[in-house]
Scaffold this motif. Structure first.
Motif, PDB file in Angstrom:
ATOM      1  N   GLN A  64      -2.934 -22.436   1.273  1.00  0.00           N
ATOM      2  CA  GLN A  64      -1.608 -22.495   1.424  1.00  0.00           C
ATOM      3  C   GLN A  64      -1.060 -21.772   2.817  1.00  0.00           C
ATOM      4  O   GLN A  64      -0.459 -22.119   3.511  1.00  0.00           O
ATOM      5  CB  GLN A  64      -0.927 -21.575   0.403  1.00  0.00           C
ATOM      6  CG  GLN A  64      -0.622 -22.312  -1.229  1.00  0.00           C
ATOM      7  CD  GLN A  64      -0.095 -21.367  -2.081  1.00  0.00           C
ATOM      8  OE1 GLN A  64       1.002 -20.869  -1.896  1.00  0.00           O
ATOM      9  NE2 GLN A  64      -0.441 -21.089  -2.962  1.00  0.00           N
ATOM     10  N   VAL A  65      -2.088 -20.523   3.085  1.00  0.00           N
ATOM     11  CA  VAL A  65      -1.929 -19.961   4.366  1.00  0.00           C
ATOM     12  C   VAL A  65      -2.243 -20.860   5.441  1.00  0.00           C
ATOM     13  O   VAL A  65      -1.727 -20.898   6.450  1.00  0.00           O
ATOM     14  CB  VAL A  65      -2.698 -18.433   4.360  1.00  0.00           C
ATOM     15  CG1 VAL A  65      -2.737 -18.108   5.699  1.00  0.00           C
ATOM     16  CG2 VAL A  65      -2.248 -17.912   3.110  1.00  0.00           C
ATOM     17  N   ARG A  68       0.499 -23.718   5.808  1.00  0.00           N
ATOM     18  CA  ARG A  68       1.616 -23.250   6.552  1.00  0.00           C
ATOM     19  C   ARG A  68       1.493 -23.041   7.849  1.00  0.00           C
ATOM     20  O   ARG A  68       2.553 -23.224   8.609  1.00  0.00           O
ATOM     21  CB  ARG A  68       1.865 -21.633   5.796  1.00  0.00           C
ATOM     22  CG  ARG A  68       3.363 -21.162   6.508  1.00  0.00           C
ATOM     23  CD  ARG A  68       4.558 -21.742   6.405  1.00  0.00           C
ATOM     24  NE  ARG A  68       4.585 -21.780   4.803  1.00  0.00           N
ATOM     25  CZ  ARG A  68       5.243 -20.775   4.040  1.00  0.00           C
ATOM     26  NH1 ARG A  68       5.543 -19.618   4.602  1.00  0.00           N
ATOM     27  NH2 ARG A  68       5.216 -21.105   2.769  1.00  0.00           N
ATOM     28  N   LEU A  71       1.553 -26.167   9.908  1.00  0.00           N
ATOM     29  CA  LEU A  71       3.065 -26.958  10.051  1.00  0.00           C
ATOM     30  C   LEU A  71       4.033 -25.981  10.913  1.00  0.00           C
ATOM     31  O   LEU A  71       4.721 -26.397  11.478  1.00  0.00           O
ATOM     32  CB  LEU A  71       3.620 -26.946   8.604  1.00  0.00           C
ATOM     33  CG  LEU A  71       2.956 -28.235   7.794  1.00  0.00           C
ATOM     34  CD1 LEU A  71       3.663 -28.008   6.341  1.00  0.00           C
ATOM     35  CD2 LEU A  71       3.320 -29.444   8.284  1.00  0.00           C
ATOM     36  N   ASP A  72       3.821 -24.746  11.132  1.00  0.00           N
ATOM     37  CA  ASP A  72       4.676 -23.836  11.480  1.00  0.00           C
ATOM     38  C   ASP A  72       3.886 -23.093  12.537  1.00  0.00           C
ATOM     39  O   ASP A  72       3.033 -22.146  12.379  1.00  0.00           O
ATOM     40  CB  ASP A  72       5.079 -22.901  10.327  1.00  0.00           C
ATOM     41  CG  ASP A  72       6.005 -21.928  10.926  1.00  0.00           C
ATOM     42  OD1 ASP A  72       6.407 -21.808  12.235  1.00  0.00           O
ATOM     43  OD2 ASP A  72       6.973 -21.400  10.092  1.00  0.00           O
ATOM     44  N   TYR A  75       4.668 -19.259  12.572  1.00  0.00           N
ATOM     45  CA  TYR A  75       3.505 -18.717  11.550  1.00  0.00           C
ATOM     46  C   TYR A  75       2.203 -18.478  12.091  1.00  0.00           C
ATOM     47  O   TYR A  75       1.375 -17.616  11.738  1.00  0.00           O
ATOM     48  CB  TYR A  75       3.783 -19.317  10.320  1.00  0.00           C
ATOM     49  CG  TYR A  75       3.010 -18.794   9.254  1.00  0.00           C
ATOM     50  CD1 TYR A  75       3.542 -17.405   8.539  1.00  0.00           C
ATOM     51  CD2 TYR A  75       1.730 -19.074   8.827  1.00  0.00           C
ATOM     52  CE1 TYR A  75       2.640 -16.673   7.453  1.00  0.00           C
ATOM     53  CE2 TYR A  75       0.999 -18.322   7.929  1.00  0.00           C
ATOM     54  CZ  TYR A  75       1.550 -17.355   7.040  1.00  0.00           C
ATOM     55  OH  TYR A  75       0.743 -16.292   6.220  1.00  0.00           O
ATOM     56  N   GLU A  89       3.670 -12.276   3.859  1.00  0.00           N
ATOM     57  CA  GLU A  89       4.865 -13.226   3.514  1.00  0.00           C
ATOM     58  C   GLU A  89       4.839 -14.070   2.292  1.00  0.00           C
ATOM     59  O   GLU A  89       5.995 -14.551   1.956  1.00  0.00           O
ATOM     60  CB  GLU A  89       5.145 -13.974   4.830  1.00  0.00           C
ATOM     61  CG  GLU A  89       5.449 -13.248   6.129  1.00  0.00           C
ATOM     62  CD  GLU A  89       5.537 -13.927   7.316  1.00  0.00           C
ATOM     63  OE1 GLU A  89       6.046 -15.284   7.329  1.00  0.00           O
ATOM     64  OE2 GLU A  89       5.195 -13.634   8.397  1.00  0.00           O
ATOM     65  N   PHE A  90       3.682 -14.370   1.836  1.00  0.00           N
ATOM     66  CA  PHE A  90       3.333 -15.140   0.720  1.00  0.00           C
ATOM     67  C   PHE A  90       3.110 -13.981  -0.464  1.00  0.00           C
ATOM     68  O   PHE A  90       3.191 -14.534  -1.601  1.00  0.00           O
ATOM     69  CB  PHE A  90       1.994 -15.841   0.763  1.00  0.00           C
ATOM     70  CG  PHE A  90       2.185 -17.116   1.511  1.00  0.00           C
ATOM     71  CD1 PHE A  90       2.260 -18.265   1.009  1.00  0.00           C
ATOM     72  CD2 PHE A  90       1.701 -16.857   2.812  1.00  0.00           C
ATOM     73  CE1 PHE A  90       2.549 -19.371   1.535  1.00  0.00           C
ATOM     74  CE2 PHE A  90       1.663 -17.963   3.590  1.00  0.00           C
ATOM     75  CZ  PHE A  90       2.049 -19.291   3.288  1.00  0.00           C
ATOM     76  N   THR A 188       3.429 -32.855   3.571  1.00  0.00           N
ATOM     77  CA  THR A 188       4.004 -31.770   3.173  1.00  0.00           C
ATOM     78  C   THR A 188       2.932 -30.531   3.029  1.00  0.00           C
ATOM     79  O   THR A 188       1.686 -30.884   2.938  1.00  0.00           O
ATOM     80  CB  THR A 188       4.424 -31.816   1.704  1.00  0.00           C
ATOM     81  OG1 THR A 188       3.577 -31.934   0.588  1.00  0.00           O
ATOM     82  CG2 THR A 188       5.638 -32.996   1.710  1.00  0.00           C
ATOM     83  N   GLU A 189       3.407 -29.325   3.083  1.00  0.00           N
ATOM     84  CA  GLU A 189       2.677 -28.289   3.070  1.00  0.00           C
ATOM     85  C   GLU A 189       1.699 -28.280   1.658  1.00  0.00           C
ATOM     86  O   GLU A 189       0.384 -27.953   1.883  1.00  0.00           O
ATOM     87  CB  GLU A 189       3.400 -26.788   3.018  1.00  0.00           C
ATOM     88  CG  GLU A 189       2.774 -25.584   3.035  1.00  0.00           C
ATOM     89  CD  GLU A 189       3.709 -24.323   3.039  1.00  0.00           C
ATOM     90  OE1 GLU A 189       3.228 -23.405   2.283  1.00  0.00           O
ATOM     91  OE2 GLU A 189       4.293 -24.336   3.750  1.00  0.00           O
ATOM     92  N   GLU A 190       2.251 -28.569   0.464  1.00  0.00           N
ATOM     93  CA  GLU A 190       1.264 -28.652  -0.603  1.00  0.00           C
ATOM     94  C   GLU A 190       0.419 -29.969  -0.549  1.00  0.00           C
ATOM     95  O   GLU A 190      -1.050 -29.787  -0.878  1.00  0.00           O
ATOM     96  CB  GLU A 190       2.252 -29.301  -1.762  1.00  0.00           C
ATOM     97  CG  GLU A 190       1.603 -29.413  -3.096  1.00  0.00           C
ATOM     98  CD  GLU A 190       2.415 -29.889  -4.320  1.00  0.00           C
ATOM     99  OE1 GLU A 190       1.801 -29.822  -5.287  1.00  0.00           O
ATOM    100  OE2 GLU A 190       3.755 -29.802  -4.158  1.00  0.00           O
TER     101      GLU A 190
END
Length: 213
Positions: A64-65, A68, A71-72, A75, A89-90, A188-190
Motif C-alpha cells: 500500500q505504501v 501510494r 501515484l502521489d 507522498y 499516515e497509514f 487505482t491504488e488497490e
C-alpha cells in the motif's frame, strides 16, 4: 491464562541458544513447544499471530505504501525524506519501523537489503521474513557478489545498473520502492498494490508482473 516472568524468559533464551537445532524450521518448532509448555504463551495466540502476519498483514501494508508513492509524487517525496513519518499516515508505525528508510529503484540504480539479525526486518510492513533472508549465506554473498545472487532470484541487471546493498540493523531498517511497471497508467491504488511483491521491497525482485487483460 498465560503468565510472563522475566527471569524465566531469560532462562528460556539461554536454553534455546545452547540446545536448539541448526535448521530454522526445527528451531521455530522447538521454540514454540517450549514457550507453550512453560505457559508463557497460548497455542491460540501463536496461531492468530501467524495468521495475521502471513495472511492479513503479510507484505500488504508495504505494498500500500509503494502504491501510494507511485501515484502521489508529494507522498513519494515525504517517504524518501522520512519513511517512518510517512508510513504513520497509514497508521503503520510500530516497533519494527521506528527508524525506516525508503530506497528508490531507478533505471540506473537497484537497491538490495540484507540483515544481520532477524529483528532488523520491518515485519509490520512486510509480514514474516522469508527463510532465505535470515540465512548467513544470503547475507554474506549479497555483499560479496550481489549481481550473481540477484541472477539466482531471476533478476538479470545490465552492468550499467549500479547495485547498492544496504545492511539493516536493529536501529535502522529499509524498504525498497520498486519502479512502477509500464502499462499501469490509470490503475487505482488497490490495483497497483496487488502487484507489489514482498521480494521487490527487499530488492530480490525487480520487474513486477502486469497481467495482460
Amino acid at each position: 491464562m498465560t503468565k510472563y516472568d522475566g527471569d524465566e524468559a531469560a532462562q528460556v533464551h539461554r536454553h534455546l541458544h545452547s540446545h536448539l537445532p541448526p535448521d530454522p524450521a526445527l528451531r521455530v518448532k522447538a521454540l514454540e513447544s517450549l514457550v507453550v509448555e512453560r505457559g508463557m504463551v497460548a497455542v491460540e495466540t501463536l496461531d492468530a499471530w501467524v495468521e495475521a502476519y502471513a495472511e492479513k498483514i503479510g507484505p500488504k501494508r508495504g505494498a500500500q505504501v509503494v502504491a501510494r508513492a507511485w501515484l502521489d509524487t508529494e507522498y513519494m517525496a515525504r517517504l524518501l525524506e522520512d519513511a517512518s513519518k510517512a508510513i504513520a499516515e497509514f497508521g503503520f508505525e510500530g516497533h519494527a519501523t521506528g527508524d525506516l528508510h525508503a530506497l528508490l529503484n531507478t533505471d540506473n540504480d537497484h537497491n538490495m537489503v540484507v540483515c544481520t539479525l532477524c529483528s532488523c526486518y520491518p515485519f509490520s510492513l512486510l509480514g514474516m521474513s522469508p527463510a532465505w533472508y535470515k540465512q548467513s549465506e544470503y547475507r554474506a554473498r549479497s555483499v560479496r557478489e550481489p549481481r550473481k545472487v540477484l541472477q539466482e532470484f531471476g533478476v538479470d541487471l545490465p552492468e550499467s545498473t549500479a547495485i547498492h546493498v544496504w545492511d539493516s540493523t536493529a536501529e535502522l531498517r529499509y524498504i525498497v520502492i520498486p519502479q512502477r511497471p509500464v502499462g499501469t497508467d490509470g490503475w487505482t491504488e488497490e490495483q497497483l498494490a496487488s502487484i507489489v511483491t514482498r521480494n521487490s521491497m527487499i530488492g530480490t525482485d525487480r520487474d513486477l508482473k502486469v497481467e495482460a487483460e
